[in-house]
Design a protein around this motif. Structure first.
Motif, PDB file in Angstrom:
ATOM      1  N   ALA A 228       0.836  -1.203   0.000  1.00 12.55           N
ATOM      2  CA  ALA A 228       0.000   0.000   0.000  1.00 12.55           C
ATOM      3  C   ALA A 228       0.875   1.260   0.000  1.00 12.55           C
ATOM      4  CB  ALA A 228      -0.928  -0.017   1.216  1.00 12.55           C
ATOM      5  N   CYS A 229       2.000   1.212   0.739  1.00 12.92           N
ATOM      6  CA  CYS A 229       2.933   2.354   0.734  1.00 12.92           C
ATOM      7  C   CYS A 229       3.465   2.585  -0.678  1.00 12.92           C
ATOM      8  CB  CYS A 229       4.122   2.102   1.655  1.00 12.92           C
ATOM      9  SG  CYS A 229       3.713   1.963   3.384  1.00 12.92           S
ATOM     10  N   GLY A 230       3.769   1.503  -1.375  1.00 12.08           N
ATOM     11  CA  GLY A 230       4.292   1.634  -2.736  1.00 12.08           C
ATOM     12  C   GLY A 230       3.266   2.255  -3.666  1.00 12.08           C
ATOM     13  N   THR A 231       2.021   1.795  -3.562  1.00  7.18           N
ATOM     14  CA  THR A 231       0.955   2.347  -4.402  1.00  7.18           C
ATOM     15  C   THR A 231       0.809   3.846  -4.152  1.00  7.18           C
ATOM     16  OG1 THR A 231      -0.162   0.226  -4.199  1.00  7.18           O
ATOM     17  CG2 THR A 231      -1.481   2.046  -5.036  1.00  7.18           C
ATOM     18  N   ASP A 232       0.916   4.244  -2.879  1.00  5.14           N
ATOM     19  CA  ASP A 232       0.760   5.663  -2.539  1.00  5.14           C
ATOM     20  C   ASP A 232       1.923   6.518  -3.012  1.00  5.14           C
ATOM     21  OD1 ASP A 232      -1.578   5.113  -1.296  1.00  5.14           O
ATOM     22  OD2 ASP A 232      -0.798   5.204   0.759  1.00  5.14           O
ATOM     23  N   LEU A 233       3.131   5.988  -2.913  1.00  9.08           N
ATOM     24  CA  LEU A 233       4.305   6.867  -3.003  1.00  9.08           C
ATOM     25  C   LEU A 233       5.092   6.773  -4.304  1.00  9.08           C
ATOM     26  CD1 LEU A 233       5.610   6.366   0.638  1.00  9.08           C
ATOM     27  CD2 LEU A 233       4.521   8.402  -0.312  1.00  9.08           C
ATOM     28  N   ILE A 234       4.890   5.701  -5.069  1.00  8.76           N
ATOM     29  CA  ILE A 234       5.736   5.531  -6.249  1.00  8.76           C
ATOM     30  C   ILE A 234       4.955   5.834  -7.517  1.00  8.76           C
ATOM     31  CG2 ILE A 234       7.204   3.934  -7.544  1.00  8.76           C
ATOM     32  CD1 ILE A 234       7.717   2.483  -4.892  1.00  8.76           C
ATOM     33  N   GLN A 235       5.451   6.827  -8.248  1.00 15.41           N
ATOM     34  CA  GLN A 235       4.798   7.182  -9.507  1.00 15.41           C
ATOM     35  C   GLN A 235       5.450   6.507 -10.710  1.00 15.41           C
ATOM     36  OE1 GLN A 235       4.781  10.705  -7.623  1.00 15.41           O
ATOM     37  NE2 GLN A 235       2.911   9.709  -6.888  1.00 15.41           N
ATOM     38  N   ARG A 236       6.779   6.606 -10.780  1.00 12.43           N
ATOM     39  CA  ARG A 236       7.456   6.195 -12.010  1.00 12.43           C
ATOM     40  C   ARG A 236       8.140   4.840 -11.927  1.00 12.43           C
ATOM     41  NH1 ARG A 236      11.655   9.930 -14.868  1.00 12.43           N
ATOM     42  NH2 ARG A 236      11.496   8.392 -16.510  1.00 12.43           N
ATOM     43  N   GLY A 237       8.671   4.513 -10.792  1.00 13.36           N
ATOM     44  CA  GLY A 237       9.502   3.316 -10.677  1.00 13.36           C
ATOM     45  C   GLY A 237       8.689   2.035 -10.708  1.00 13.36           C
ATOM     46  N   THR A 238       9.378   0.931 -10.995  1.00 10.75           N
ATOM     47  CA  THR A 238       8.786  -0.398 -10.873  1.00 10.75           C
ATOM     48  C   THR A 238       9.188  -0.928  -9.500  1.00 10.75           C
ATOM     49  OG1 THR A 238       9.287  -0.681 -13.208  1.00 10.75           O
ATOM     50  CG2 THR A 238       8.576  -2.630 -12.029  1.00 10.75           C
ATOM     51  N   TRP A 239       8.256  -1.565  -8.821  1.00 11.42           N
ATOM     52  CA  TRP A 239       8.573  -1.998  -7.463  1.00 11.42           C
ATOM     53  C   TRP A 239       7.770  -3.249  -7.128  1.00 11.42           C
ATOM     54  CZ3 TRP A 239       4.345  -2.128  -4.197  1.00 11.42           C
ATOM     55  CH2 TRP A 239       3.201  -1.453  -4.668  1.00 11.42           C
ATOM     56  N   GLY A 240       8.184  -3.948  -6.094  1.00  8.84           N
ATOM     57  CA  GLY A 240       7.439  -5.125  -5.668  1.00  8.84           C
ATOM     58  C   GLY A 240       7.810  -5.514  -4.245  1.00  8.84           C
ATOM     59  N   VAL A 241       6.928  -6.304  -3.647  1.00 11.44           N
ATOM     60  CA  VAL A 241       7.129  -6.782  -2.280  1.00 11.44           C
ATOM     61  C   VAL A 241       6.848  -8.276  -2.273  1.00 11.44           C
ATOM     62  CG1 VAL A 241       6.431  -6.517   0.134  1.00 11.44           C
ATOM     63  CG2 VAL A 241       6.248  -4.563  -1.420  1.00 11.44           C
ATOM     64  N   ARG A 253      13.107  -0.431  -8.800  1.00  9.35           N
ATOM     65  CA  ARG A 253      13.970  -0.104  -9.938  1.00  9.35           C
ATOM     66  C   ARG A 253      13.350   1.103 -10.618  1.00  9.35           C
ATOM     67  NH1 ARG A 253      13.979  -4.334 -14.779  1.00  9.35           N
ATOM     68  NH2 ARG A 253      11.970  -3.329 -15.080  1.00  9.35           N
ATOM     69  N   GLY A 254      14.084   2.217 -10.633  1.00 12.71           N
ATOM     70  CA  GLY A 254      13.469   3.418 -11.181  1.00 12.71           C
ATOM     71  C   GLY A 254      14.493   4.492 -11.450  1.00 12.71           C
ATOM     72  N   HIS A 255      14.049   5.744 -11.282  1.00  7.25           N
ATOM     73  CA  HIS A 255      14.889   6.878 -11.685  1.00  7.25           C
ATOM     74  C   HIS A 255      15.210   7.818 -10.536  1.00  7.25           C
ATOM     75  CE1 HIS A 255      14.544   5.968 -15.995  1.00  7.25           C
ATOM     76  NE2 HIS A 255      13.405   5.428 -15.624  1.00  7.25           N
ATOM     77  N   SER A 256      14.612   7.615  -9.379  1.00  2.72           N
ATOM     78  CA  SER A 256      14.754   8.616  -8.322  1.00  2.72           C
ATOM     79  C   SER A 256      15.127   7.983  -6.984  1.00  2.72           C
ATOM     80  CB  SER A 256      13.426   9.377  -8.195  1.00  2.72           C
ATOM     81  OG  SER A 256      13.371  10.065  -6.980  1.00  2.72           O
TER      82      SER A 256
END
Lengths: 288, 231
Positions: A228-241, A253-256
C-alpha cells in the motif's frame, strides 16, 4: 634500488583500508556502543532519540568517497537484547578507476545476538560510470534476532548524462541463522548496453533499491501494508514486495533515489511495530 | 578430448527428462512472463526472445543450472551434506515467494516420480530432501546422475526444457502462433549453447546473477488480479 613503475605502486600508495568495529551491549535498559575505527571511517557521538534502549550511530567516511583498491572493513556485533540503528552521514561515492578497473571493496560482518535488533540504513551509494564496486556482507542472526537493512544504489551520475554501460557492481549479501542461509543475494551488474537497456535487467533505470527484514515470517497483512505504501508513493519506478524465508523483501527499480527512499522509509515506519513493538524514529542526520 | 555422443539409452533418458509430458507441473508456471505480458512489457515474439536471451546471459536460471550440476556431482559422490548445502543455497537465493514455491513443488513432484519408477534408486537420498523442501534443480541433478546421463548434455537439456516451457507460456499468453513458438526455440539455440558452456565453467565464487526484471515481475504476479499461471 631500481625505480618501480608508478603504475605498479599507485593503487597501493593511494588506497585506504578503513575499519569500523562496533559492539553494542545492553546494560540495564540502555544499549551502549563500543567503537573502534580506523581512518577514513569514523563514528559520531551516539544518539538516543527514541529512549535509551536503541542506540543510533552515524558512520562517517572522511575521505569523501572510494576509489579502486580501497577497502572498508565493517564489523558489527550486537550482544543479547541490544538495539542499534546505523546510518551514514552522507551519500557514498565510488569513483571510476579507469584504466586499472580495480574494485572498491566493502567487507562487512554483522552478528546479531538473541533478542537483539540491528537496523542498517546507509544513505545511497553513487557508483560512477566505469567504477567497480564489490560490497560483501554476511549477517548472522541468533534465535530471536532481527536484521533490517536497505541498499540504495545510483548507477552513474545521471545528471551528468552518465549511463551505467561500463563498470561493475558485484555485491554479495548472505543472512544466516544457525548456519542456515535465510537469504542470499548475489548480484552482478556488469555494465553493458544490453544490461542497461534490457527489461530483464536495468530497463534504463539508474536507481536500484532493496529493503529486507529478516528474522521472522511476516503476516500477509504486513506484506500488503508495504504494498500500500508503494501504491501511494511511487509514480514512475517499478517496485514489488514479497516474502523471504523468515523475512520480507521490497525492491525498487526506477529513476529517483528520493522516490525509492521515501517508499522504503514508509515501509520501515509500517513494519517497525511488528518487530520492535514501537514506532520508528528517523535519525537526526536524515533531517535535511 | 573427443566428445562422444550420448549412448542410445542415455539419449532416451535425456529426452524423457526434458519432455513437457513429464508430470511435474511445469506448464502451470510462467516465471513472471504472465505479469510482463499483462503489463505490456512483452507483446510479441521478439520481446519474449529478448527476455529469455537476457535470462540465459545473466539471469538466475544460470544459478539454477550451475547448482543442478553441483547436485549431479554430489549424488555421484554420495555426498548428502553437499546436496543439502546447495539445496539450502537455492532456497535462499530465490527471492520471490512464488518462484521458491514453484521450485519446491516441481522438485517434490520429480523426486516422487523418480522414486515411483525406481524405488531402490533414491535409497541414498538425505531425509532433509525427502521432506517438502527439495528444489527442482537439485531433484533434476539427482535424477540425471541416477540415470547416468552425460553432464554437458544434461545441462543443455535442463536449459532447453526451461526455455521451451516459458515459450509455451508465451504462446498461450501473448498469444503467439505455434509455429512462431517453434521458430523462437530454434532462434535461441545459440544463447542456449553459450549459456550451457559458460555455466559449466563457473566456479562457486562466480555464482552471481542480474535478474531485476524477473524479481520485480514475480513480485507483481503475486498481486495480479486475474491469473492463469502460478508464477
Amino acid at each position: 634500488m631500481t625505480a618501480v613503475q608508478p603504475s605498479a605502486i599507485l593503487p597501493q600508495a593511494q588506497s585506504w583500508h578503513g575499519q569500523a568495529h562496533l559492539t553494542y551491549q545492553r546494560q540495564g535498559a540502555k544499549t551502549i556502543p563500543l567503537v573502534e575505527t580506523q581512518a577514513p571511517l569514523k563514528v559520531q557521538q551516539p544518539f538516543y532519540p527514541e529512549g535509551s534502549q536503541a542506540c543510533h550511530t552515524v558512520l562517517l567516511h572522511t575521505a569523501g568517497g572510494m576509489v579502486g583498491n580501497d577497502l572498508l572493513s565493517i564489523n558489527i556485533s550486537l550482544e543479547a537484547d541490544a538495539e542499534a540503528l546505523i546510518t551514514t552521514a552522507a551519500a557514498a561515492k565510488i569513483y571510476s578507476d579507469h584504466p586499472q578497473q580495480l574494485p572498491a571493496k566493502i567487507l562487512g560482518h554483522a552478528q546479531v545476538g538473541p533478542g537483539a535488533c540491528l537496523e542498517w540504513f546507509p544513505q545511497e551509494t553513487i557508483v560512477f560510470e566505469g567504477a567497480h564496486y564489490h560490497p560483501q556482507w554476511r549477517i548472522d542472526l541468533a534465535p530471536g534476532a532481527t536484521w533490517v537493512g536497505w541498499d540504495i544504489l545510483r548507477l552513474g551520475r545521471t545528471a551528468r548524462g552518465e549511463r551505467f554501460v561500463r563498470g561493475e557492481v558485484r555485491s554479495h549479501l548472505g543472512v544466516f541463522q544457525n548456519q542456515q542461509p535465510l537469504w542470499i543475494d548475489p548480484q552482478q551488474i556488469l555494465g553493458s548496453e544490453a544490461l542497461w537497456s534490457s527489461p530483464q535487467a536495468l530497463d534504463e533505470c539508474p536507481v536500484l533499491a532493496t529493503l529486507a527484514w529478516l528474522g521472522r515470517q511476516p503476516e500477509v497483512a504486513w506484506v500488503n501494508e508495504a504494498r500500500a505504501c508503494g501504491t501511494d508513493l511511487i509514480q514512475r519506478g517499478t517496485w514489488g514486495v514479497t516474502r523471504l524465508q523468515q523475512g520480507l523483501l521490497c525492491r525498487y527499480r526506477g529513476h529517483s533515489t528520493t522516490e525509492a527512499r521515501r517508499w522504503l522509509e514508509a515501509v520501515w515506519h509500517q513494519i517497525r511495530p511488528h518487530y520492535l513493538g514501537r514506532s520508528a524514529v528517523s535519525p537526526r542526520v536524515w533531517q535535511r | 578430448m573427443v566428445e562422444m555422443p550420448p549412448s542410445a539409452p542415455a539419449l532416451l533418458s535425456l529426452l524423457q527428462l526434458a519432455s513437457p509430458a513429464l508430470p511435474i507441473g511445469a506448464y502451470s508456471y510462467s516465471e513472471g512472463i504472465e505479469s510482463l505480458i499483462h503489463q505490456g512489457q512483452i507483446t510479441n515474439a521478439n520481446a519474449l526472445a529478448h527476455w529469455l536471451t537476457g535470462e540465459l546471459a545473466r539471469g538466475t536460471i544460470r544459478l539454477e543450472a550451475a547448482v543442478m550440476m553441483r547436485a549431479f556431482r554430489a549424488w555421484q559422490q554420495q555426498d548428502g551434506a553437499t546436496l543439502d548445502m546447495w539445496n539450502d543455497w537455492l532456497s535462499a537465493v530465490r527471492d520471490g515467494e512464488e518462484l521458491r514455491n514453484q521450485s519446491w513443488q516441481m522438485g517434490r513432484s520429480l523426486l516422487r516420480l523418480v522414486g515411483d519408477l525406481d524405488p531402490a534408486g533414491l535409497a541414498a537420498l538425505p531425509d532433509t530432501l525427502r521432506s517438502e523442501r527439495c528444489n527442482f534443480a537439485i531433484a533434476f541433478g539427482i535424477t540425471a546422475a541416477l540415470w547416468q546421463l552425460p553432464q554437458s548434455e544434461t545441462i543443455l537439456v535442463f536449459l532447453q526444457s526451461w526455455t521451451a516451457n516459458l515459450i509455451s507460456a508465451g504462446v498461450r499468453l501473448v498469444p503467439l502462433g505455434q509455429t512462431e513458438g517453434q521458430r523462437l526455440l530454434r532462434q535461441l539455440a545459440d544463447p542456449l549453447q553459450q549459456a550451457s558452456q559458460q555455466i559449466q565453467g563457473l566456479s562457486d565464487d562466480q555464482l552471481f546473477a542480474c535478474s531485476w526484471g524477473l524479481s520485480l515481475a514475480s513480485m507483481n504476479h503475486e498481486t495480479q488480479y486475474s491469473r492463469l499461471f502460478r508464477s
